[in-house]
Design a protein around this motif. Structure first.
Motif, short mmCIF file in Angstrom:
data_model
loop_
_atom_site.label_atom_id
_atom_site.label_comp_id
_atom_site.label_asym_id
_atom_site.label_seq_id
_atom_site.Cartn_x
_atom_site.Cartn_y
_atom_site.Cartn_z
N ASP A 94 5.29 -33.33 62.15
CA ASP A 94 4.87 -31.93 62.00
C ASP A 94 4.35 -31.37 63.32
O ASP A 94 4.61 -30.20 63.67
CB ASP A 94 3.78 -31.82 60.93
N THR A 95 3.61 -32.19 64.04
CA THR A 95 3.09 -31.75 65.34
C THR A 95 4.23 -31.48 66.31
O THR A 95 4.21 -30.51 67.08
CB THR A 95 2.14 -32.81 65.92
N VAL A 96 5.25 -32.32 66.30
CA VAL A 96 6.40 -32.13 67.17
C VAL A 96 7.09 -30.79 66.85
O VAL A 96 7.47 -30.03 67.75
CB VAL A 96 7.39 -33.31 67.05
N GLU A 97 7.25 -30.50 65.55
CA GLU A 97 7.87 -29.24 65.17
C GLU A 97 7.04 -28.05 65.64
O GLU A 97 7.59 -27.02 66.06
CB GLU A 97 8.04 -29.20 63.64
N GLU A 98 5.70 -28.18 65.56
CA GLU A 98 4.85 -27.08 66.02
C GLU A 98 4.97 -26.90 67.53
O GLU A 98 4.96 -25.77 68.04
CB GLU A 98 3.39 -27.36 65.63
N LEU B 49 4.89 -36.03 73.31
CA LEU B 49 3.82 -37.04 73.21
C LEU B 49 2.81 -36.56 72.18
O LEU B 49 2.34 -35.42 72.26
CB LEU B 49 3.14 -37.23 74.57
N VAL B 50 2.48 -37.41 71.21
CA VAL B 50 1.51 -37.06 70.18
C VAL B 50 0.41 -38.13 70.20
O VAL B 50 0.70 -39.33 70.14
CB VAL B 50 2.15 -36.99 68.78
N VAL B 51 -0.86 -37.68 70.32
CA VAL B 51 -2.01 -38.58 70.37
C VAL B 51 -2.91 -38.28 69.17
O VAL B 51 -3.26 -37.11 68.93
CB VAL B 51 -2.80 -38.41 71.68
N ILE B 52 -3.26 -39.33 68.43
CA ILE B 52 -4.19 -39.21 67.30
C ILE B 52 -5.53 -39.75 67.76
O ILE B 52 -5.63 -40.91 68.17
CB ILE B 52 -3.68 -39.97 66.06
#
Length: 596
Positions: free
Chosen positions: A138-142, A188-191
């Motif tokens: 979802d974050t990538v799509e945003e 790149l997605v960081v939690i």
């Protein structure tokens, strides 16, 4: 007024008492209103200051995380992995990227997961946990609709269930773009754990008031001292359940694309006022009975003894008691004895002051004699430096005759340094001070034979300014002796000057030597802050840093605050000493000397 004077003294005292109480009540009322206003303003300012501190803390955490994400987004191995299509190259690049992400996740506190998704299908750490994977996708799509590729995308608060337990995280993403030609390689997605980004409000706000809410870009409460609203959209009607007048203050978090909201009751701004009311109440409850008792005591036990005492003083004055050695001796009421003791004390102080005046004049005469003796001693001490200077001149001539030109240059530099130290005015131009510094550095470079290089940067426009002489040589000596001499490799010494926007001059002496340990640096800085107290330590033998302290106190004595010396150092990295002094050109110095 005359009518009032003719009234009985008890009546006068009663009227005075009533007027005094009225004035006290009026003053207390006015001060209460002022205290109410001050407490309100102070608490309001404190709330704003606390909100600003929280914002600064979050911003500092954002800056750290931004740096981590940007470094990862522009990592060469990551770009190589997202561009490659060959299987063997892809495997090799994957190992490098996976190792890099694992290392970063372990070193940086608060990172729960880091995922890279490439446009070419190459992924790293795309977890199998269904909810986490959905959050990442979802974050990538945003991010695909996010127009600022140079700044990370703060997706916001996310709630994920792991092993039946609800956990709260904050998700940040960033596009991984090719520089040239411009294209998107991946994402790149960081939690993050919430504690790595936001402060712990329950401990930070122990002395604060109201509720603080950190909102993400979607208006969701990501952190707060009101735990029941975390993960929900902030609605003010749910915050103020007591239906009291409240104040809302907000501060934007632009990098986070969110904001901080502080909600507190107006009643909180008057916190502490109840103590003022209680104090005033106790003052009135205690003071009025005490004043009534004092009124009775004054009218009954003090006024008459005072009259008797004054008559006694007049009699003693007529007898010329002041010109003898006698003192008043009275036995009677305690008040009379106290006043008599005070009077005798005054006579004793007169005698003491007379003795002090005589002693001061004697001391002044002694100091004058000591000054003359010091001047004579100074003239005697001038013989040895002049003899040494003449000897150096002879040695210089001999070195020139024998062809030892390098020795001759050293003797010339030493002679210049000696002549500069014993002759001339206390103030010189910065250009002359720089010449002497160069002469000293030439001696030291001859001594250490290429152990360090010297870099000098002095603007021509500053060389005409007046400074007290011999301020650079002790600092240079300290840098060489304690910084560069113990360095095993070849070092560097920088000597520079610059003008500040405020019209002052900063002289800088910097080396890349062994530096100063933290404890020793703190000790030196404490000695600098102690000011002229270092003279007492110098007489006691504690003169390890006498050169630095001497320069600082000479600058402070000559120019006043804030001029002086600032020292900073890091072990194994070097030391920098800055001298702050005012700009005083040759013309302005001559003008000020003419006025004097």
């Amino acid at each position: 007024m005359d009518y009032f004077k003719r009234r009985p003294i008890k009546l006068q005292l009663l009227v005075i008492f009533i007027m005094f109480v009225a004035v006290v009540v009026s003053v207390m009322f006015v001060t209460y209103l002022q205290s109410q206003k001050m407490i309100y303003q102070k608490n309001q300012a404190y709330s704003i200051e606390l909100l600003d501190k929280i914002t600064q803390y979050i911003q500092s955490q954002i800056d750290t995380i931004d740096g981590l994400i940007i470094n990862t987004s522009y990592n060469a191995d990551v770009h190589q992995y997202l561009r490659t299509t060959e299987l063997l190259d892809k495997i090799d690049a994957f190992k490098k990227v996976d190792t890099y992400i694992t290392t970063v996740s372990q070193l940086e506190n608060g990172i729960v997961d880091m995922t890279i998704i490439g446009e070419n299908g190459n992924n790293v750490n795309l977890m199998y946990h269904r909810q986490k994977k959905k959050v990442v996708l979802d974050t990538v799509e945003e991010m695909k609709n996010y127009d600022s590729p140079l700044k990370p995308y703060y997706a916001g608060f996310k709630e994920i269930v792991e092993s039946g337990i609800q956990k709260h995280y904050f998700v940040i993403g960033s596009k991984i773009s090719n520089t040239f030609p411009r294209s998107t390689l991946g994402y790149l997605v960081v939690i993050l754990d919430l504690d790595s980004l936001f402060p712990k409000f329950n401990t930070m706000l122990s002395s604060g008031f109201g509720s603080f809410y950190v909102l993400d870009r979607n208006g969701i409460v990501s952190s707060s001292n009101d735990a029941r609203l975390i993960g929900q959209r902030l609605e003010l009607d749910t915050v103020d359940a007591r239906q009291e007048p409240y104040i809302v203050q907000t501060m934007e978090l632009r990098d986070l694309q969110g904001k901080i909201v502080n909600v507190y009751s107006k009643r909180d701004l008057f916190r502490g006022l109840e103590k003022v009311r209680a104090v005033y109440g106790w003052i009135m409850a205690v003071c009025i009975p005490v004043l009534l008792a004092l009124l009775w005591v004054i009218s009954r036990n003090i006024l008459e003894p005072m009259k008797s005492f004054m008559r006694f003083i007049q009699v003693q004055k007529v007898k010329n008691i002041y010109h003898g050695q006698e003192r008043i001796q009275l036995v009677g009421y305690n008040e009379i004895m106290v006043m008599a003791d005070k009077f005798n004390g005054m006579l004793d102080e007169i005698d003491q002051l007379t003795d002090e005046v005589v002693a001061s004049k004697t001391r002044i005469m002694s100091l004058g004699l000591l000054k003359k003796q010091a001047e004579l001693a100074f003239l005697k001490q001038q013989v040895n430096p002049h003899f040494l200077y003449n000897t150096l001149e002879s040695l210089k001539a001999m070195a020139g005759e024998t062809g030892a030109m390098e020795v001759r240059e050293m003797i010339v530099a030493l002679g210049k340094l000696l002549r500069y130290s014993i002759k001339g005015q206390d103030e010189v131009t910065l250009g002359k001070e720089l010449d002497i510094a160069k002469a000293y550095l030439k001696l030291q470079q001859f001594r250490f034979a290429g152990r360090f290089d010297v870099h000098i940067a002095f603007p021509e426009a500053l060389l005409n300014n007046r400074v007290i002489k011999m301020v650079l040589q002790p600092i240079l000596e300290n840098a060489i002796t304690h910084g560069l001499e113990s360095r095993m490799e070849k070092g560097n010494l920088w000597l520079s000057a610059r003008a500040t926007p405020g019209g002052d001059i900063v002289l800088s002496v910097q080396d890349d030597g062994i530096g100063i340990p933290g404890e020793k640096l703190a000790l030196i800085q404490a000695e600098i802050a102690a000011g002229e107290e270092f003279l007492s330590r110098m007489h006691e033998g504690d003169n390890a840093h006498l050169g630095i302290l001497n320069v600082h106190n000479r600058l402070r004595s000559a120019y006043g605050e804030p001029y002086g010396l600032i020292i900073s150092s890091e072990p194994n990295a070097g030391t920098e000493v800055e001298l702050l002094l005012p700009q005083r050109t040759e013309d302005s110095y001559v003008e000020s000397a003419a006025h004097r």
